[in-house]
Design a protein around this motif. Structure first.
Motif, PDB file in Angstrom:
ATOM      1  N   ARG A 107     -21.674  49.036 -89.815  1.00 39.44           N
ATOM      2  CA  ARG A 107     -21.106  49.507 -88.561  1.00 39.44           C
ATOM      3  C   ARG A 107     -21.165  51.025 -88.414  1.00 39.44           C
ATOM      4  O   ARG A 107     -21.135  51.538 -87.310  1.00 39.44           O
ATOM      5  CB  ARG A 107     -19.642  49.072 -88.468  1.00 39.44           C
ATOM      6  CG  ARG A 107     -19.434  47.573 -88.357  1.00 39.44           C
ATOM      7  CD  ARG A 107     -17.958  47.247 -88.511  1.00 39.44           C
ATOM      8  NE  ARG A 107     -17.651  45.851 -88.285  1.00 39.44           N
ATOM      9  CZ  ARG A 107     -17.776  44.909 -89.211  1.00 39.44           C
ATOM     10  NH1 ARG A 107     -18.210  45.241 -90.415  1.00 39.44           N
ATOM     11  NH2 ARG A 107     -17.472  43.654 -88.937  1.00 39.44           N
ATOM     12  N   HIS A 137     -22.090  41.630 -96.738  1.00 43.18           N
ATOM     13  CA  HIS A 137     -21.004  41.094 -95.918  1.00 43.18           C
ATOM     14  C   HIS A 137     -20.823  39.605 -96.180  1.00 43.18           C
ATOM     15  O   HIS A 137     -21.788  38.899 -96.504  1.00 43.18           O
ATOM     16  CB  HIS A 137     -21.288  41.320 -94.436  1.00 43.18           C
ATOM     17  CG  HIS A 137     -21.566  42.746 -94.086  1.00 43.18           C
ATOM     18  ND1 HIS A 137     -20.565  43.657 -93.813  1.00 43.18           N
ATOM     19  CD2 HIS A 137     -22.732  43.429 -93.998  1.00 43.18           C
ATOM     20  CE1 HIS A 137     -21.108  44.833 -93.555  1.00 43.18           C
ATOM     21  NE2 HIS A 137     -22.424  44.721 -93.653  1.00 43.18           N
ATOM     22  N   ALA A 167     -13.510  30.085 -88.579  1.00 41.35           N
ATOM     23  CA  ALA A 167     -12.093  30.415 -88.429  1.00 41.35           C
ATOM     24  C   ALA A 167     -11.217  29.628 -89.401  1.00 41.35           C
ATOM     25  O   ALA A 167     -10.257  30.175 -89.974  1.00 41.35           O
ATOM     26  CB  ALA A 167     -11.646  30.156 -86.989  1.00 41.35           C
ATOM     27  N   GLY A 201      -9.391  46.761 -91.812  1.00 36.85           N
ATOM     28  CA  GLY A 201     -10.559  46.316 -91.062  1.00 36.85           C
ATOM     29  C   GLY A 201     -11.745  47.246 -91.144  1.00 36.85           C
ATOM     30  O   GLY A 201     -12.617  47.215 -90.272  1.00 36.85           O
ATOM     31  N   VAL A 243     -21.874  38.772 -83.924  1.00 40.81           N
ATOM     32  CA  VAL A 243     -21.283  37.899 -84.935  1.00 40.81           C
ATOM     33  C   VAL A 243     -19.896  37.429 -84.494  1.00 40.81           C
ATOM     34  O   VAL A 243     -19.560  36.241 -84.560  1.00 40.81           O
ATOM     35  CB  VAL A 243     -21.213  38.639 -86.289  1.00 40.81           C
ATOM     36  CG1 VAL A 243     -20.266  37.942 -87.248  1.00 40.81           C
ATOM     37  CG2 VAL A 243     -22.614  38.749 -86.904  1.00 40.81           C
ATOM     38  N   ALA A 244     -19.077  38.370 -84.032  1.00 36.78           N
ATOM     39  CA  ALA A 244     -17.730  38.023 -83.591  1.00 36.78           C
ATOM     40  C   ALA A 244     -17.768  37.101 -82.375  1.00 36.78           C
ATOM     41  O   ALA A 244     -16.976  36.154 -82.277  1.00 36.78           O
ATOM     42  CB  ALA A 244     -16.939  39.289 -83.277  1.00 36.78           C
ATOM     43  N   PHE A 304     -19.227  36.192 -94.252  1.00 34.92           N
ATOM     44  CA  PHE A 304     -18.767  35.642 -92.982  1.00 34.92           C
ATOM     45  C   PHE A 304     -18.289  34.203 -93.177  1.00 34.92           C
ATOM     46  O   PHE A 304     -18.825  33.465 -94.019  1.00 34.92           O
ATOM     47  CB  PHE A 304     -19.890  35.652 -91.937  1.00 34.92           C
ATOM     48  CG  PHE A 304     -20.440  37.017 -91.651  1.00 34.92           C
ATOM     49  CD1 PHE A 304     -19.681  37.966 -90.976  1.00 34.92           C
ATOM     50  CD2 PHE A 304     -21.719  37.363 -92.062  1.00 34.92           C
ATOM     51  CE1 PHE A 304     -20.196  39.231 -90.700  1.00 34.92           C
ATOM     52  CE2 PHE A 304     -22.243  38.617 -91.787  1.00 34.92           C
ATOM     53  CZ  PHE A 304     -21.478  39.552 -91.109  1.00 34.92           C
ATOM     54  N   PHE A 317     -22.498  43.270 -85.248  1.00 30.75           N
ATOM     55  CA  PHE A 317     -21.201  42.675 -85.552  1.00 30.75           C
ATOM     56  C   PHE A 317     -20.465  42.211 -84.303  1.00 30.75           C
ATOM     57  O   PHE A 317     -19.644  41.294 -84.373  1.00 30.75           O
ATOM     58  CB  PHE A 317     -20.361  43.646 -86.382  1.00 30.75           C
ATOM     59  CG  PHE A 317     -20.921  43.832 -87.762  1.00 30.75           C
ATOM     60  CD1 PHE A 317     -20.709  42.885 -88.744  1.00 30.75           C
ATOM     61  CD2 PHE A 317     -21.707  44.940 -88.057  1.00 30.75           C
ATOM     62  CE1 PHE A 317     -21.261  43.036 -90.007  1.00 30.75           C
ATOM     63  CE2 PHE A 317     -22.258  45.096 -89.322  1.00 30.75           C
ATOM     64  CZ  PHE A 317     -22.035  44.145 -90.299  1.00 30.75           C
ATOM     65  N   GLU A 318     -20.757  42.796 -83.170  1.00 30.36           N
ATOM     66  CA  GLU A 318     -20.212  42.287 -81.914  1.00 30.36           C
ATOM     67  C   GLU A 318     -20.753  40.881 -81.635  1.00 30.36           C
ATOM     68  O   GLU A 318     -20.019  39.986 -81.199  1.00 30.36           O
ATOM     69  CB  GLU A 318     -20.572  43.236 -80.766  1.00 30.36           C
ATOM     70  CG  GLU A 318     -19.810  44.552 -80.799  1.00 30.36           C
ATOM     71  CD  GLU A 318     -20.417  45.610 -79.883  1.00 30.36           C
ATOM     72  OE1 GLU A 318     -21.402  45.275 -79.171  1.00 30.36           O
ATOM     73  OE2 GLU A 318     -19.917  46.752 -79.875  1.00 30.36           O
ATOM     74  N   TRP A 331     -17.736  33.959 -85.769  1.00 26.67           N
ATOM     75  CA  TRP A 331     -17.737  34.241 -87.199  1.00 26.67           C
ATOM     76  C   TRP A 331     -16.673  35.298 -87.514  1.00 26.67           C
ATOM     77  O   TRP A 331     -16.491  36.260 -86.753  1.00 26.67           O
ATOM     78  CB  TRP A 331     -19.091  34.785 -87.641  1.00 26.67           C
ATOM     79  CG  TRP A 331     -20.257  33.851 -87.484  1.00 26.67           C
ATOM     80  CD1 TRP A 331     -20.292  32.677 -86.780  1.00 26.67           C
ATOM     81  CD2 TRP A 331     -21.569  34.042 -88.013  1.00 26.67           C
ATOM     82  NE1 TRP A 331     -21.551  32.130 -86.836  1.00 26.67           N
ATOM     83  CE2 TRP A 331     -22.356  32.942 -87.590  1.00 26.67           C
ATOM     84  CE3 TRP A 331     -22.156  35.025 -88.793  1.00 26.67           C
ATOM     85  CZ2 TRP A 331     -23.694  32.810 -87.935  1.00 26.67           C
ATOM     86  CZ3 TRP A 331     -23.489  34.910 -89.140  1.00 26.67           C
ATOM     87  CH2 TRP A 331     -24.248  33.803 -88.717  1.00 26.67           C
ATOM     88  N   THR A 332     -16.003  35.130 -88.634  1.00 23.92           N
ATOM     89  CA  THR A 332     -15.015  36.096 -89.103  1.00 23.92           C
ATOM     90  C   THR A 332     -15.540  36.772 -90.355  1.00 23.92           C
ATOM     91  O   THR A 332     -15.982  36.092 -91.287  1.00 23.92           O
ATOM     92  CB  THR A 332     -13.676  35.414 -89.422  1.00 23.92           C
ATOM     93  OG1 THR A 332     -13.181  34.785 -88.244  1.00 23.92           O
ATOM     94  CG2 THR A 332     -12.651  36.428 -89.916  1.00 23.92           C
ATOM     95  N   GLU A 333     -15.488  38.103 -90.383  1.00 23.48           N
ATOM     96  CA  GLU A 333     -15.888  38.798 -91.607  1.00 23.48           C
ATOM     97  C   GLU A 333     -14.705  38.892 -92.549  1.00 23.48           C
ATOM     98  O   GLU A 333     -13.615  39.341 -92.170  1.00 23.48           O
ATOM     99  CB  GLU A 333     -16.443  40.198 -91.327  1.00 23.48           C
ATOM    100  CG  GLU A 333     -16.869  40.866 -92.633  1.00 23.48           C
ATOM    101  CD  GLU A 333     -17.728  42.107 -92.476  1.00 23.48           C
ATOM    102  OE1 GLU A 333     -18.122  42.659 -93.523  1.00 23.48           O
ATOM    103  OE2 GLU A 333     -17.992  42.510 -91.329  1.00 23.48           O
TER     104      GLU A 333
END
Length: 269
Positions: free
Chosen positions: A167, A219, A224, A200, A186-187, A221, A183-184, A191-193
């Motif tokens: 990031r 990373h 939830a 964070g 991914v979210a 992932f 990562f935007e 997906w949760t990192e």
């Protein structure tokens, strides 16, 4: 469950040329004694296969590997024929695991090459739609994301490895637009990192001499439901800073999950 994620660096440089460094790295892994390990750029020694369940796809020089406690149901995942995931071969090691609660978990050790993706890698996709707007063309991590997004939709999963993006540009947190965009997405996919600090933020996992940036390329992932079992996470710099065993630092994650294992081999997880 204790989870380890580590790029052992066996593709290039002294970690490729000196087998003793790689052997010592594996002994460090044994001392950590993870229940599940997501490893990249590795050549698992023979003694490892007597201790753990090990999954790699056929390789010549090195591969990604999944390593699980003896007795775990580490079944190679069925990948869509001709898909981008299948074409990556030993860059990914993907399996399905049985959990003690009766559920199933897709787990993949991911190594996304740090370069623009060759056309054969993203065949079947519209390159414009999978490329980040800030980049313009798909990179290998864009193709990996697209493939895994389809594979794990509606399933429990852990996807861990060297995604070759971060990031921030430096330790001060100056944003890297291409990384932020990754990562935007991914979210947005749900997906949760699990590999960030308590605030964070990313840490430092990349120690390569060709890039002086303080950044986290590695990373983990999860979906939830799996992310809700999170207990703790840390980056462990000792094998790199004190022993020089890789150019990446390992990630250690603990989650409130338990793998199903054969009764004769059952161990606490």
């Amino acid at each position: 469950m204790k989870i380890l994620c580590w790029n052992l660096g066996a593709a290039y440089g002294r970690w490729c040329d000196d087998p003793s460094l790689h052997e010592r790295a594996w002994h460090w892994i044994a001392a950590v004694d993870p229940d599940l390990a997501f490893l990249q750029e590795t050549r698992p020694p023979e003694w490892v296969r007597a201790r753990w369940e090990v999954l790699t796809l056929p390789y010549r020089f090195w591969a990604s590997a999944l390593v699980a406690r003896s007795g775990a149901s580490l079944r190679p995942a069925v990948l869509p024929a001709g898909s981008s995931l299948e074409r990556e071969g030993s860059y990914f090691a993907t399996a399905e695991l049985d959990l003690a609660d009766g559920g199933k978990l897709v787990a993949s050790s991911v190594h996304a090459s740090p370069r623009v993706a060759a056309p054969w890698r993203h065949a079947g996709y519209d390159p414009v739609s999978i490329a980040r707007e800030s980049v313009g063309v798909p990179w290998c991590n864009d193709v990996a994301f697209a493939g895994f997004r389809e594979l794990v939709a509606g399933r429990r999963f852990l996807l861990a490895g060297d995604w070759n993006t971060s990031r921030s540009l430096d330790a001060d947190g100056v944003p890297a637009r291409d990384g932020q965009e990754f990562f935007e997405r991914v979210a947005a996919a749900g997906w949760t990192e699990l590999s960030l600090d308590a605030d964070g933020r990313e840490g430092k996992t990349w120690y390569g001499s060709t890039n002086p940036r303080v950044c986290q390329l590695d990373h983990i992932f999860a979906d939830a439901q799996t992310a809700a079992s999170f207990r703790s996470f840390r980056i462990e710099p000792w094998p790199v800073e004190a022993q020089g065993l890789s150019d990446h630092a390992p990630l250690i994650l603990e989650v409130e999950l338990e793998m199903a294992v054969a009764a004769a081999s059952a161990q606490p997880g």
